[in-house]
Design a protein around this motif. Sequence first.
Motif, PDB file in Angstrom:
ATOM      1  N   LEU A 155      35.740  28.428  28.396  1.00  0.00           N
ATOM      2  CA  LEU A 155      36.487  28.813  29.724  1.00  0.00           C
ATOM      3  C   LEU A 155      35.814  30.107  30.344  1.00  0.00           C
ATOM      4  N   MET A 156      35.218  31.062  29.589  1.00  0.00           N
ATOM      5  CA  MET A 156      34.857  32.431  30.067  1.00  0.00           C
ATOM      6  C   MET A 156      33.693  32.120  31.086  1.00  0.00           C
ATOM      7  N   PRO A 157      32.552  31.280  30.928  1.00  0.00           N
ATOM      8  CA  PRO A 157      31.636  31.234  31.901  1.00  0.00           C
ATOM      9  C   PRO A 157      32.223  30.786  33.403  1.00  0.00           C
ATOM     10  N   LEU A 158      33.379  29.804  33.318  1.00  0.00           N
ATOM     11  CA  LEU A 158      33.989  29.271  34.433  1.00  0.00           C
ATOM     12  C   LEU A 158      34.602  30.314  35.247  1.00  0.00           C
ATOM     13  N   LEU A 159      35.378  31.278  34.065  1.00  0.00           N
ATOM     14  CA  LEU A 159      35.975  32.462  35.052  1.00  0.00           C
ATOM     15  C   LEU A 159      34.865  33.394  35.741  1.00  0.00           C
ATOM     16  N   THR A 160      33.923  33.526  35.125  1.00  0.00           N
ATOM     17  CA  THR A 160      32.818  34.258  35.450  1.00  0.00           C
ATOM     18  C   THR A 160      32.323  33.824  36.864  1.00  0.00           C
ATOM     19  N   ALA A 161      32.039  32.402  36.871  1.00  0.00           N
ATOM     20  CA  ALA A 161      31.746  32.033  38.060  1.00  0.00           C
ATOM     21  C   ALA A 161      32.663  32.232  39.013  1.00  0.00           C
ATOM     22  N   ALA A 162      33.991  31.800  38.870  1.00  0.00           N
ATOM     23  CA  ALA A 162      34.934  32.099  39.664  1.00  0.00           C
ATOM     24  C   ALA A 162      34.937  33.501  40.324  1.00  0.00           C
ATOM     25  N   ALA A 163      34.919  34.305  39.503  1.00  0.00           N
ATOM     26  CA  ALA A 163      34.999  35.834  40.117  1.00  0.00           C
ATOM     27  C   ALA A 163      33.702  36.154  41.063  1.00  0.00           C
ATOM     28  N   ARG A 164      32.519  35.308  41.193  1.00  0.00           N
ATOM     29  CA  ARG A 164      31.359  35.715  41.889  1.00  0.00           C
ATOM     30  C   ARG A 164      31.665  35.062  43.238  1.00  0.00           C
ATOM     31  N   THR A 165      32.969  35.596  43.915  1.00  0.00           N
ATOM     32  CA  THR A 165      33.473  34.997  45.195  1.00  0.00           C
ATOM     33  C   THR A 165      33.340  36.004  46.258  1.00  0.00           C
ATOM     34  N   PRO A 166      33.476  35.676  47.507  1.00  0.00           N
ATOM     35  CA  PRO A 166      33.437  36.545  48.549  1.00  0.00           C
ATOM     36  C   PRO A 166      34.527  37.591  48.338  1.00  0.00           C
ATOM     37  N   ASP A 167      34.322  38.877  48.675  1.00  0.00           N
ATOM     38  CA  ASP A 167      35.347  39.639  48.276  1.00  0.00           C
ATOM     39  C   ASP A 167      35.052  40.939  49.101  1.00  0.00           C
ATOM     40  N   HIS A 168      35.409  41.017  50.527  1.00  0.00           N
ATOM     41  CA  HIS A 168      35.068  42.072  51.133  1.00  0.00           C
ATOM     42  C   HIS A 168      35.718  43.531  50.800  1.00  0.00           C
ATOM     43  N   GLY A 169      34.932  44.440  50.555  1.00  0.00           N
ATOM     44  CA  GLY A 169      35.261  45.780  50.083  1.00  0.00           C
ATOM     45  C   GLY A 169      35.188  45.802  48.377  1.00  0.00           C
ATOM     46  N   LYS A 170      35.019  44.683  47.922  1.00  0.00           N
ATOM     47  CA  LYS A 170      35.170  44.770  46.363  1.00  0.00           C
ATOM     48  C   LYS A 170      36.376  45.336  45.835  1.00  0.00           C
ATOM     49  N   LEU A 171      37.469  44.705  46.522  1.00  0.00           N
ATOM     50  CA  LEU A 171      38.791  45.069  46.033  1.00  0.00           C
ATOM     51  C   LEU A 171      39.221  44.230  44.806  1.00  0.00           C
ATOM     52  N   GLU A 172      38.697  43.103  44.634  1.00  0.00           N
ATOM     53  CA  GLU A 172      39.118  42.305  43.526  1.00  0.00           C
ATOM     54  C   GLU A 172      40.438  42.053  43.572  1.00  0.00           C
ATOM     55  N   PRO A 173      40.923  41.479  44.638  1.00  0.00           N
ATOM     56  CA  PRO A 173      42.437  41.480  44.740  1.00  0.00           C
ATOM     57  C   PRO A 173      43.097  40.098  43.820  1.00  0.00           C
ATOM     58  N   TRP A 174      42.547  39.870  42.980  1.00  0.00           N
ATOM     59  CA  TRP A 174      43.043  38.766  42.174  1.00  0.00           C
ATOM     60  C   TRP A 174      42.958  38.802  40.830  1.00  0.00           C
ATOM     61  N   ARG A 175      43.581  38.449  39.948  1.00  0.00           N
ATOM     62  CA  ARG A 175      43.401  38.213  38.567  1.00  0.00           C
ATOM     63  C   ARG A 175      43.816  36.844  37.780  1.00  0.00           C
ATOM     64  N   PHE A 176      43.607  36.540  36.579  1.00  0.00           N
ATOM     65  CA  PHE A 176      43.760  35.470  35.892  1.00  0.00           C
ATOM     66  C   PHE A 176      44.926  35.450  34.930  1.00  0.00           C
ATOM     67  N   VAL A 177      45.727  34.470  34.823  1.00  0.00           N
ATOM     68  CA  VAL A 177      46.490  34.167  33.699  1.00  0.00           C
ATOM     69  C   VAL A 177      46.191  33.035  33.151  1.00  0.00           C
ATOM     70  N   VAL A 178      45.846  32.786  31.817  1.00  0.00           N
ATOM     71  CA  VAL A 178      45.516  31.590  31.266  1.00  0.00           C
ATOM     72  C   VAL A 178      46.630  30.971  30.448  1.00  0.00           C
ATOM     73  N   ILE A 179      47.031  29.687  30.921  1.00  0.00           N
ATOM     74  CA  ILE A 179      48.304  28.933  30.156  1.00  0.00           C
ATOM     75  C   ILE A 179      47.532  28.186  28.993  1.00  0.00           C
ATOM     76  N   GLU A 180      47.760  28.361  28.017  1.00  0.00           N
ATOM     77  CA  GLU A 180      47.280  27.379  26.937  1.00  0.00           C
ATOM     78  C   GLU A 180      48.239  26.314  26.569  1.00  0.00           C
ATOM     79  N   LYS A 181      47.995  25.430  25.813  1.00  0.00           N
ATOM     80  CA  LYS A 181      48.778  24.272  25.495  1.00  0.00           C
ATOM     81  C   LYS A 181      50.162  24.647  24.941  1.00  0.00           C
TER      82      LYS A 181
END
Length: 197
Positions: A38-64
């Motif tokens: 999963l980590m490479p997928l999260l890494t790819a997702a984090a390479r997203t447009p982000d005006h001001g580099k605020l990183e206004p998001w985070r991840f919560v992973v729900i496992e089975k």
Amino acid sequence: MSNDPQTLASDAALHFLLSRRSRPAKTLIAPAPTREELMPLLTAAARTPDHGKLEPWRFVVIEKAAMPRLAELTQHCGARLGKSQEDIAKARSQFDLGHLAVVVVEVQKESAKIPAIEQSYSAGAVCLSLLNAALAAGWGANWLSGWASHDPEFCQDAFGLQAQERVAGIVHIATQGAKPPERPRPDLSTMTTWVDK
């Protein structure tokens, strides 16, 4: 490194984007990605447009193992909100049937320069980037939300969200089961305006 568009072009990436298709969550089967996968997928997702580099998001992973608790929380939330049994069953099914999901949490941050709506757009872009990364890696994936994910009490109990946070999307990722048929796509001629002067 050349900036020539021909040098930077990726036919494979463009072909993927022109043919990508989400997989309905109810058709996803085990196995789901491991934490390492999963980590490479999260890494790819984090390479997203982000005006001001605020990183206004985070991840919560729900496992089975967490899915039954979330299904029950959805049941209680629906009863509290006066939802029909049909609506409750449909809403909890994403957790009853889920194998792994990533909650993309929008985290609004104070900024004199970056409007709140741009932070929302960035969180939405993370959802799409994660969805596409999972599909490109060969997994089945689907971006869901639902009424429970917009209820602050549910979000706090289920995902530990704070007052300035909300769910941008829940991306389910597992093995593709039945392949869905192609769906109708927008008629671009009815929604594209060309400005040439």
